[in-house]
Write a protein that holds these residues in place. Sequence first.
Motif, PDB file in Angstrom:
ATOM      1  N   ILE A  81       0.856  -1.200   0.000  1.00  0.00           N
ATOM      2  CA  ILE A  81       0.000   0.000   0.000  1.00  0.00           C
ATOM      3  C   ILE A  81       0.887   1.243   0.000  1.00  0.00           C
ATOM      4  N   CYS A  82       1.422   1.621   1.142  1.00  0.00           N
ATOM      5  CA  CYS A  82       2.366   2.738   1.212  1.00  0.00           C
ATOM      6  C   CYS A  82       3.031   2.739   2.587  1.00  0.00           C
ATOM      7  N   LYS A  83       4.004   3.573   2.761  1.00  0.00           N
ATOM      8  CA  LYS A  83       4.723   3.629   4.041  1.00  0.00           C
ATOM      9  C   LYS A  83       3.811   4.217   5.109  1.00  0.00           C
ATOM     10  N   PRO A  84       3.651   3.507   6.232  1.00  0.00           N
ATOM     11  CA  PRO A  84       2.767   4.014   7.288  1.00  0.00           C
ATOM     12  C   PRO A  84       3.336   5.245   7.978  1.00  0.00           C
ATOM     13  N   ASP A  85       2.428   6.087   8.462  1.00  0.00           N
ATOM     14  CA  ASP A  85       2.803   7.224   9.305  1.00  0.00           C
ATOM     15  C   ASP A  85       2.812   6.723  10.752  1.00  0.00           C
ATOM     16  N   THR A  86       3.971   6.797  11.395  1.00  0.00           N
ATOM     17  CA  THR A  86       4.110   6.241  12.752  1.00  0.00           C
ATOM     18  C   THR A  86       4.169   7.328  13.823  1.00  0.00           C
ATOM     19  N   SER A  87       3.662   8.515  13.504  1.00  0.00           N
ATOM     20  CA  SER A  87       3.760   9.626  14.455  1.00  0.00           C
ATOM     21  C   SER A  87       2.804   9.487  15.639  1.00  0.00           C
ATOM     22  N   ALA A  88       1.682   8.766  15.449  1.00  0.00           N
ATOM     23  CA  ALA A  88       0.710   8.598  16.541  1.00  0.00           C
ATOM     24  C   ALA A  88       0.968   7.283  17.260  1.00  0.00           C
ATOM     25  N   ASP A  89       0.730   7.272  18.582  1.00  0.00           N
ATOM     26  CA  ASP A  89       0.909   6.059  19.377  1.00  0.00           C
ATOM     27  C   ASP A  89      -0.275   5.120  19.118  1.00  0.00           C
ATOM     28  N   PRO A  90      -0.046   3.966  18.487  1.00  0.00           N
ATOM     29  CA  PRO A  90      -1.160   3.066  18.160  1.00  0.00           C
ATOM     30  C   PRO A  90      -1.953   2.600  19.371  1.00  0.00           C
ATOM     31  N   MET A  91      -1.343   2.610  20.555  1.00  0.00           N
ATOM     32  CA  MET A  91      -2.008   2.092  21.754  1.00  0.00           C
ATOM     33  C   MET A  91      -2.947   3.104  22.409  1.00  0.00           C
ATOM     34  N   THR A  92      -2.672   4.383  22.235  1.00  0.00           N
ATOM     35  CA  THR A  92      -3.460   5.402  22.954  1.00  0.00           C
ATOM     36  C   THR A  92      -4.226   6.346  22.037  1.00  0.00           C
ATOM     37  N   VAL A  93      -3.996   6.273  20.734  1.00  0.00           N
ATOM     38  CA  VAL A  93      -4.584   7.248  19.815  1.00  0.00           C
ATOM     39  C   VAL A  93      -6.112   7.185  19.812  1.00  0.00           C
ATOM     40  N   VAL A  94      -6.690   6.000  20.003  1.00  0.00           N
ATOM     41  CA  VAL A  94      -8.154   5.883  19.998  1.00  0.00           C
ATOM     42  C   VAL A  94      -8.763   6.510  21.252  1.00  0.00           C
ATOM     43  N   SER A  95      -8.168   6.208  22.410  1.00  0.00           N
ATOM     44  CA  SER A  95      -8.666   6.774  23.658  1.00  0.00           C
ATOM     45  C   SER A  95      -8.559   8.299  23.654  1.00  0.00           C
ATOM     46  N   LYS A  96      -7.428   8.815  23.183  1.00  0.00           N
ATOM     47  CA  LYS A  96      -7.246  10.269  23.134  1.00  0.00           C
ATOM     48  C   LYS A  96      -8.214  10.909  22.135  1.00  0.00           C
ATOM     49  N   GLY A  97      -8.407  10.238  21.004  1.00  0.00           N
ATOM     50  CA  GLY A  97      -9.357  10.757  20.019  1.00  0.00           C
ATOM     51  C   GLY A  97     -10.777  10.768  20.563  1.00  0.00           C
ATOM     52  N   ALA A  98     -11.109   9.761  21.376  1.00  0.00           N
ATOM     53  CA  ALA A  98     -12.437   9.714  21.993  1.00  0.00           C
ATOM     54  C   ALA A  98     -12.635  10.885  22.947  1.00  0.00           C
ATOM     55  N   ALA A  99     -11.572  11.235  23.692  1.00  0.00           N
ATOM     56  CA  ALA A  99     -11.656  12.380  24.612  1.00  0.00           C
ATOM     57  C   ALA A  99     -11.796  13.688  23.832  1.00  0.00           C
ATOM     58  N   LEU A 100     -11.054  13.807  22.727  1.00  0.00           N
ATOM     59  CA  LEU A 100     -11.185  15.000  21.881  1.00  0.00           C
ATOM     60  C   LEU A 100     -12.617  15.146  21.383  1.00  0.00           C
TER      61      LEU A 100
END
Length: 841
Positions: A352-371
Amino acid sequence: MARTKIDYGIDLGTTNSAISRMENGEPTIKKTDTLKDTMPSSVYINKKKAIQVGDSAYNALKRDRLKSMKASGNFESNAFIEFKRTMGSDKSYSSSNLGKDLTSEELSAEVLKTLKSFVKDENVNSIVITVPAAFKNNQKEATREAAQLAGFDHIELLQEPVAAAMAYGLSSDKKDGFWLVFDFGGGTFDAALLKVEEGIMKVIDTEGDNYLGGKNLDFAIVDEIILPYIEENFVIDSILADDSKKQILRNAMKFYAEETKIKLSFNDTHNILSDLGDIPGEDDEGEEFELDITVTQADITKALGPVFQKAIDVSKNLLERNNLKSSSLDSLILVGGPTFSPVLRNMLEAQICKPDTSADPMTVVSKGAALYASTVNISEEVREQTRDKTKIQLEIANESSTVETEEFVPIKILADKTEGEIPEKVFAEITRGDKAWSSGKVEINTIGDIVEIQLNEGKTNVFDVVLYDNKGNILESEPSNFSVIQGSKIGNATLAYNIGIELKDKITNKIRFKSIKGLEKNLSIPAVGTKNGLKTQKQIRPGIDSDFIKIPVYEGEHNSDGTRAIYNEHVTDIIISGVDLPALLPENSDVDLTVNVDRSEKIMVTAYFPYLDFTTEIEVDTTKSSIETSWLANEIRKAKGSVSELRDEGNPDEAKLQKIEIELAELDKSFENNKNDTDAKSEVLSNLRKSLKVIDALNETTEWPKLEEELKAEFYRLEKANTDLGNEKSTKLVNEFRSQLEEVIKTKDVKLAAVLLDEISGFFFQLTFIYQLINFVRNHNDHFGSYQWRDTSRARVLLNKGLQIIGESPDVDELHPIVLSLLDLLPDNEKPSGDETILVG
């Protein structure tokens, strides 16, 4: 502090969960009791009936799984995990220590309660909880139920990829283009495609698999690396021959596999080591089990590659159906612990393409939910419980997120919500958190005024609100601050499935899934859909419970319109009976449906009956999914039979046939090994649907010759019937059918041919309807004594009247009501087949 926004977000994961809160405009993870960002979604009940959640429960689960090896299947664990995969089903988990069975929702509630307990400085009554985009309606409803059991009063659900995109988008410099969220969690996989224009994000399509995740990776390591080692070094023939014992061994080894998966995400090699006695149980020769395996990146690539490939294929199909190439993507965002794997990252970069690894895969969902939670107002009911009415109550109608640098904020005093004295003149001053901008004092009142605010770019701006009287004294107010996210704006979440109902087609008489206009997959929610002009098949008598209309509600995948029921997920059956209606509803009456789907995808159906000028509203109460073992076994058998028929008919695509045969054999084996496992049966059904779609596609390649022959025969039959019975109007329609037939034969379009065949058959039925009515009356008269009539005398009178009409001058309008009345006098098992309770459309 009294909050006006929810501000709290929870990532309720299959294997790990996390909670975040908005603090000073930033989404902040609340650390667990062991000071970690995430907590295992595991529950343990000890012998004193105390409930433990998190790391201690996970350790107890590991001990129990190992003990079960020595207990030869007689050991009952009181530790549980991965119950998210059975949310919304009738699966229960037996706890001998507690002395009762627990549902998936009850176990999830314990996880939610524990996450809530990590907040020490205030009570949390409102929450945003994330769910997989591929979650079905019953699974979402089960999530709400778990949250209610955990004591939350206001619950909002948010799709996990949307949450991840929101957290990523706030910190990313990329404000335009296409983003793909690749969310590989512990038990589920989601792919979400977003289009971003000047920071405004919109989900345009989603796809996923509720039975693909870290659990599958763990068992791949067990099956491909650990079990072969044990087979090579120990004698385990009796274990391999007993499916129950083999599963106990696999479950016990899963913990070593999980550790291996994690270690090889960050190291080149990993040694799986166990000391003598660590693993209870013995092989067939009395030897104690011991592990000493060196696992390399090559080993792990071989084991995990096929599992990861399934997720990559889903993503590639998602791009393909949206006419996008991999090169069209601007960001590939990774979510979930397994995405740390270099195996996956290399495969993604290659395919597909090179992934962007700037976000923490373990916490990005929880933080996005708070946002997201910071943009959602707390419900008025909860707000009323927390108001301090001694303070001046304000209504601040600010935008929660924006791509602009200036916004207008309406602000007014709520006198009816304030119990204390309100000065004659009140002034408000709004100050940005960095103190670099202030509105100055602006007079406000109960009518309201508008304040223009200035925003810092690319961050969450927090504004303090201070009230003053005309002497400059500070007045206490609530709320005393608000926040605006600048730089990104999330569009509404979208429907992951087509929402529709099962209807009897008025032309073909076939019962099929029909999506509701306005509720198609990928449309933004909240949404409203309508389905008007539907018809009842029989009369509904008022006050009679046994007279009813059934509206089967389904969720359908991509291209599901017109498909069979097995392809779609049953949500519930809405029943409207004579008890619900104020008067008699005649047969063939119109029914207009309006279906509302709210922001959390809760469904409300309104049915309007024009004949009665009556409306009834029904909140969809999602049923727990339950898969009958015998039914699923039969569906697998039928699928195998379809493949055999394809081969007998000489289907040219032998490679696909062989692939489907292998898949069905694996499905059958999995089914046989897990007949009593709800989660496993759901996974089998999900994969069976995929195989059936391929079978149907292959069918189309061999279907044309016989379909052409059937189409011609049906048309000639109609043509002859029209010669005998038709008129000018019917002849015109037959000529139109002839033109369509010639075009279809020329293009050899199987789908169009099938539709045309149904239409011709339907018109033939209408044209010859009088003869079918005549045959019905004569047949039931000739065999009168063989039927179990509800009222023999009444049936005799009706048949005599029907015979009289036939003998004089047969007329549809006179004969049809007689046949309907006769049908009502027959027991259900003697009526012609077909569900008369569902609507026609």
